[in-house]
Design a protein around this motif. Sequence first.
Motif, PDB file in Angstrom:
ATOM      1  N   THR A  80       0.833  -1.188   0.000  1.00  0.00           N
ATOM      2  CA  THR A  80       0.000   0.000   0.000  1.00  0.00           C
ATOM      3  C   THR A  80       0.872   1.243   0.000  1.00  0.00           C
ATOM      4  O   THR A  80       2.075   1.172   0.232  1.00  0.00           O
ATOM      5  N   ARG A  96      -2.577   5.787   3.021  1.00  0.00           N
ATOM      6  CA  ARG A  96      -3.796   5.023   2.752  1.00  0.00           C
ATOM      7  C   ARG A  96      -4.241   4.266   3.998  1.00  0.00           C
ATOM      8  O   ARG A  96      -3.432   3.920   4.864  1.00  0.00           O
ATOM      9  N   GLN A  97      -5.534   3.990   4.046  1.00  0.00           N
ATOM     10  CA  GLN A  97      -6.072   3.162   5.117  1.00  0.00           C
ATOM     11  C   GLN A  97      -6.015   1.693   4.700  1.00  0.00           C
ATOM     12  O   GLN A  97      -6.349   1.343   3.566  1.00  0.00           O
ATOM     13  N   THR A 107      -6.857  -2.370   6.165  1.00  0.00           N
ATOM     14  CA  THR A 107      -7.429  -3.228   7.202  1.00  0.00           C
ATOM     15  C   THR A 107      -6.956  -4.653   7.016  1.00  0.00           C
ATOM     16  O   THR A 107      -7.079  -5.218   5.930  1.00  0.00           O
ATOM     17  N   TYR A 109      -2.759   2.527  14.970  1.00  0.00           N
ATOM     18  CA  TYR A 109      -3.624   1.363  14.717  1.00  0.00           C
ATOM     19  C   TYR A 109      -4.958   1.520  15.438  1.00  0.00           C
ATOM     20  O   TYR A 109      -5.040   2.144  16.492  1.00  0.00           O
ATOM     21  N   THR A 118      -6.865  -2.054  11.779  1.00  0.00           N
ATOM     22  CA  THR A 118      -6.855  -1.009  10.756  1.00  0.00           C
ATOM     23  C   THR A 118      -5.709  -0.037  10.973  1.00  0.00           C
ATOM     24  O   THR A 118      -5.500   0.438  12.095  1.00  0.00           O
ATOM     25  N   LEU A 119      -4.992   0.215   9.902  1.00  0.00           N
ATOM     26  CA  LEU A 119      -3.999   1.281   9.887  1.00  0.00           C
ATOM     27  C   LEU A 119      -4.693   2.468   9.240  1.00  0.00           C
ATOM     28  O   LEU A 119      -5.016   2.437   8.046  1.00  0.00           O
ATOM     29  N   GLU A 120      -4.950   3.481  10.011  1.00  0.00           N
ATOM     30  CA  GLU A 120      -5.794   4.574   9.525  1.00  0.00           C
ATOM     31  C   GLU A 120      -5.107   5.393   8.443  1.00  0.00           C
ATOM     32  O   GLU A 120      -5.732   5.825   7.485  1.00  0.00           O
ATOM     33  N   SER A 121      -3.820   5.599   8.570  1.00  0.00           N
ATOM     34  CA  SER A 121      -3.030   6.336   7.586  1.00  0.00           C
ATOM     35  C   SER A 121      -1.644   5.719   7.593  1.00  0.00           C
ATOM     36  O   SER A 121      -0.792   6.087   8.388  1.00  0.00           O
TER      37      SER A 121
END
Lengths: 118, 114
Positions: B13, B17-18, B20, B64, B77-80
């Motif tokens: 990625t 970007r986000q 999951t 996270y 989830t990695l938000e950014s």
Amino acid sequence: AQTVTQSQPEMSVQEAETVTLSCTYDTSESDYYLFWYKQPPSRQMILVIRQEAYKQQNATENRFSVNFQKAAKSFSLKISDSQLGDAAMYFCAYRSMNYGGSQGNLIFGKGTKLSVKP
Amino acid sequence: DAGITQSPRYKITETGRQVTLMCHQTWSHSYMFWYRQDLGHGLRLIYYSAAADITDKGEVPDGYVVSRSKTENFPLTLESATRSQTSVYFCASTAGTAPGNTIYFGEGSWLTVV
């Protein structure tokens, strides 16, 4: 907080011989569990052996055995009759008996990479 | 098949970007964990969950987010996403509260952030 130290980043053993991987830990608790996990190149985490601190007898699983020295806070893994399939990263891990909050999780050492020579 | 599965297994990625990472277990284990594995650090706990709707931070939670609306699922989830989050992520689960219970690991999700 508990810590786990593996002082040997890499080890090598000849096939069919015996090798011992070292692990020391620091804790103020009197009872806990200790584990050795094997991680082959596939990265799968495989439980090799476990030891509960209050049990004085050292755990054994086939060719794998531990030398648990509670007073010294030492937990070494002995692999006998080493096989090519034993080549992997080995992690020592600690788990508290105070199962609350994050204490129920495993605290890992940084690992020892074991190579087996034919 | 029963067990613990992670998806995707491999992901590339871009920064910002986000992303999951999914984790699903079929044992109805109450406890679930997310670890990351980096060279020279072993495995470090990101988040854990004691039951559905109960989650808490581990050693390295910054960046996270987790949720657990159902017992069997524990997405991370990695938000950014940042490059420092390039790692191998492991989900794990265990039954009950006895520390002697085996902790089972998924096969890992390899994440590269470019």
